[in-house]
Write a protein that holds these residues in place. Structure first.
Motif, PDB file in Angstrom:
ATOM      1  N   SER A   1       2.360   6.311 -15.219  1.00  0.00           N
ATOM      2  CA  SER A   1       2.082   4.965 -14.734  1.00  0.00           C
ATOM      3  C   SER A   1       0.622   4.833 -14.329  1.00  0.00           C
ATOM      4  CB  SER A   1       2.984   4.646 -13.535  1.00  0.00           C
ATOM      5  OG  SER A   1       2.620   3.426 -12.934  1.00  0.00           O
ATOM      6  N   HIS A   2       0.108   5.854 -13.650  1.00  0.00           N
ATOM      7  CA  HIS A   2      -1.295   5.816 -13.235  1.00  0.00           C
ATOM      8  C   HIS A   2      -2.225   5.733 -14.448  1.00  0.00           C
ATOM      9  CE1 HIS A   2      -4.978   6.655 -11.050  1.00  0.00           C
ATOM     10  NE2 HIS A   2      -5.214   7.679 -11.849  1.00  0.00           N
TER      11      HIS A   2
ATOM     12  N   HIS B   1       0.814  -1.204   0.000  1.00  0.00           N
ATOM     13  CA  HIS B   1       0.000   0.000   0.000  1.00  0.00           C
ATOM     14  C   HIS B   1       0.851   1.259   0.000  1.00  0.00           C
ATOM     15  CE1 HIS B   1      -3.884  -2.039   1.709  1.00  0.00           C
ATOM     16  NE2 HIS B   1      -3.725  -2.215   0.425  1.00  0.00           N
ATOM     17  N   ARG B   2       1.913   1.244   0.778  1.00  0.00           N
ATOM     18  CA  ARG B   2       2.730   2.455   0.903  1.00  0.00           C
ATOM     19  C   ARG B   2       3.335   2.850  -0.444  1.00  0.00           C
ATOM     20  NH1 ARG B   2       5.965   3.964   5.960  1.00  0.00           N
ATOM     21  NH2 ARG B   2       5.185   1.960   6.683  1.00  0.00           N
ATOM     22  N   MET B   3       3.773   1.880  -1.229  1.00  0.00           N
ATOM     23  CA  MET B   3       4.363   2.179  -2.534  1.00  0.00           C
ATOM     24  C   MET B   3       3.306   2.704  -3.501  1.00  0.00           C
ATOM     25  SD  MET B   3       6.911  -1.113  -2.947  1.00  0.00           S
ATOM     26  CE  MET B   3       7.610  -0.522  -4.467  1.00  0.00           C
TER      27      MET B   3
ATOM     28  N   ALA C   1       6.231   2.849 -13.282  1.00  0.00           N
ATOM     29  CA  ALA C   1       6.182   2.911 -11.822  1.00  0.00           C
ATOM     30  C   ALA C   1       7.572   2.699 -11.227  1.00  0.00           C
ATOM     31  CB  ALA C   1       5.211   1.861 -11.281  1.00  0.00           C
ATOM     32  N   ALA C   2       8.322   1.752 -11.789  1.00  0.00           N
ATOM     33  CA  ALA C   2       9.668   1.479 -11.278  1.00  0.00           C
ATOM     34  C   ALA C   2      10.587   2.677 -11.469  1.00  0.00           C
ATOM     35  CB  ALA C   2      10.253   0.252 -11.988  1.00  0.00           C
TER      36      ALA C   2
ATOM     37  N   GLN D   1      14.104  -2.089 -17.888  1.00  0.00           N
ATOM     38  CA  GLN D   1      12.648  -1.963 -17.892  1.00  0.00           C
ATOM     39  C   GLN D   1      12.147  -0.856 -18.814  1.00  0.00           C
ATOM     40  OE1 GLN D   1      10.554  -2.504 -14.078  1.00  0.00           O
ATOM     41  NE2 GLN D   1      12.554  -2.703 -13.097  1.00  0.00           N
ATOM     42  N   LEU D   2      12.726   0.333 -18.675  1.00  0.00           N
ATOM     43  CA  LEU D   2      12.194   1.466 -19.423  1.00  0.00           C
ATOM     44  C   LEU D   2      12.545   1.401 -20.908  1.00  0.00           C
ATOM     45  CD1 LEU D   2      10.494   3.937 -18.911  1.00  0.00           C
ATOM     46  CD2 LEU D   2      12.576   5.255 -18.550  1.00  0.00           C
TER      47      LEU D   2
END
Length: 545
Positions: free
Chosen positions: A379-380, A220-222, A390-391, A473-474
């Motif tokens: 990301s959202h 949740h915190r992330m 997100a990363a 990743q990106l």
């Protein structure tokens, strides 16, 4: 090496815990707790064998003897939570003669020998002023090797009596700061990984991680930190931030100044719980140090009218009522030209960061914060579950969090890309576009500059983390995006429209320095055809607070 300090009154209870191997009854118990250092008497009585309960109680009795002999009481202020006042109140004083500190390595560092831990423990105690090296009577102490925790961190525990051999009290004033400084010095002396003295990110509780793994979801915190960062970066005012944050699905509640219902001094957020469950709240500062309300307000416009609007939105959020203003800027669709303007601004930012001194931490933190916010917003918009965007947002947010912001000067003026997050949040479609590609490439160039700043500053761990997320990743994600559109008529052709995007290039040949004077070749970046004129979002009142 990470220190963690606590205070207590029961030396026997602490030592029994440190010596316990009963994992069913004691949290975080280990299989072979044993002494690696201590005062002279301790080390002459006990070898490095595994300690049992009787050993623990005998050691505790020895450590506590001066306090009992001289009848000395060591106390600290005691606070309790007052539910009616909604604040911590001072209720008296409590005994705190026991000083306890753990010293932990990151899991990636592996383990140290008992000899190494013993040397580190002795040096640490000397530096903290608890031994005869301070010129005063020594404190009695013991260092226990607890081995490797379930998280993979090799660590020791230090138990110290704050009553010295002559009955005087040891001072613990500034012990948290002194412990951090001592660890940085010992990292250099013993060749350990050097943690940053500039940046400090929030850690995660083991229970949070275990719960997330059990439920097969992100912590949740992330998730909350990314949503707050995206909403804050996309907003020009505090009221707009509250509305945007609620649109992401979060629950918000304000923290009011004492005896007020319209002066907001902080906030908490929570994911909307499932039916029958209760929300789990996190304060903004527990998500990230740069997500405290005071830090966020430095980037928003401010006026009496806007403050009143924000208070109304906070109050509506606290009561889970509809937003007060339903036609704010977050409902508008930005014109296509804005993508060009912010791409131009991002290009200029990436270029100008090359000339920013590596020790101008405030400026680098601000740049990293804006770029991280842009990736968080994207990301959202695009990622149903956390992915490359997100990363990248999470990795860059580390540079945005200064350990002591007030110790740094104000950031220098640079081309602002704060509104970039607004573009991604307002995107009407989840389909990728050529305009997004052009902006993405320049954001990656900015991330590249942050990577290089860490690399040249000797912060290898920070640099490697950014490099890894961009390359692994990106870059593959960018390869799936449409090619950037040709430059507008009359403008200089962008190199990204005729060659593979910078992200793909990075993935193929690895990152290389781009600062002036570099011996390695780099891909040229087009000079903007004109300077972007900031909008009210970038120059409105209150941004220089």
């Amino acid at each position: 090496m990470i220190p963690n300090i606590t205070r207590g009154s029961r030396m026997g209870g602490l030592m029994v815990y440190l010596a316990s191997t009963d994992s069913d009854k004691t949290k975080n118990a280990h299989s072979d707790p044993h002494l690696v250092a201590g005062d002279a008497a301790i080390m002459s009585w006990y070898d490095d064998g595994i300690l049992d309960r009787d050993d623990a109680l005998a050691i505790a009795k020895h450590l506590d003897q001066p306090r009992k002999l001289f009848g000395v009481s060591v106390k600290i202020k005691d606070f309790q939570w007052d539910a009616a006042k909604k604040e911590r109140v001072h209720v008296g004083y409590k005994d705190a003669s026991v000083w306890h500190c753990s010293l932990s390595l990151r899991a990636e560092e592996g383990a140290l020998t008992d000899q190494q831990w013993g040397d580190i423990a002795n040096d640490f105690m000397d530096s903290m002023g608890f031994t005869a090296a301070s010129g005063k009577a020594q404190c009695r102490w013991a260092a226990i090797n607890h081995g490797t925790s379930e998280n993979g961190n090799h660590h020791i525990h230090l138990a110290v009596s704050l009553v010295r051999e002559d009955g005087t009290k040891a001072s613990t004033h500034g012990d948290y700061k002194r412990a951090q400084q001592t660890c940085r010095e010992l990292e250099v002396k013993y060749g350990l990984e050097q943690l940053s003295t500039v940046y400090a990110t929030r850690g995660y509780d083991r229970a949070e991680k275990a719960t997330a793994v059990r439920d097969e979801r992100e912590m949740h915190r992330m998730s909350l930190a990314r949503k707050v960062r995206a909403s804050a970066s996309a907003s020009a005012t505090e009221g707009e931030f509250v509305r945007r944050a609620r649109e992401t699905g979060m629950l918000l509640r304000p923290r009011y100044a004492k005896n007020t219902t319209d002066v907001i001094v902080g906030y908490s957020v929570a994911e909307r719980p499932k039916a029958g469950e209760r929300p789990i709240w996190f304060g903004g500062g527990t998500l990230a140090s740069d997500l405290k309300l005071g830090a966020l307000r430095e980037e928003w416009m401010d006026s009496p009218h806007l403050a009143t609007e924000a208070a109304a939105e906070w109050n509506a959020a606290a009561r889970n009522k509809r937003t007060v203003f339903r036609t704010g800027p977050e409902k508008a669709t930005p014109p296509a030209q804005v993508w060009v303007e912010y791409t131009r601004n991002a290009t200029a930012l990436a270029e100008q960061l090359r000339s920013i001194p590596r020790d101008d931490h405030a400026t680098w933190a601000k740049a990293a914060r804006e770029v991280s916010g842009a990736f968080a917003a994207w990301s959202h918009r695009l990622e149903p579950t956390p992915g490359p965007l997100a990363a990248t947002a999470a990795e860059l947010s580390r540079t945005a969090q200064l350990r002591a912001p007030r110790e740094h000067s104000k950031p220098v003026a640079l081309p602002s890309i704060a509104g970039t997050a607004m573009l991604f949040m307002a995107a009407s479609s989840k389909n990728k576009s050529a305009a997004q590609t052009a902006l993405m490439v320049q954001l990656i160039n900015t991330a590249f500059a942050v990577y290089e700043m860490h690399q040249q500053s000797g912060r290898t761990r920070e640099a490697q983390r950014i490099r890894s997320v961009v390359e692994n990743q990106l870059a593959p994600f960018t390869g799936t995006m449409p090619k950037a559109a040709p430059a507008e008529a009359g403008q200089q052709q962008s190199t990204e429209s005729t060659v593979p995007p910078r992200a793909i290039d990075i993935a193929r040949r690895g990152m290389v320095p781009i600062r002036p004077g570099s011996a390695l070749p780099t891909t040229p970046t087009a000079t903007p055809a004109k300077t972007y004129q900031p909008s009210q979002r970038d120059t409105g009142p209150g941004l220089d607070r």
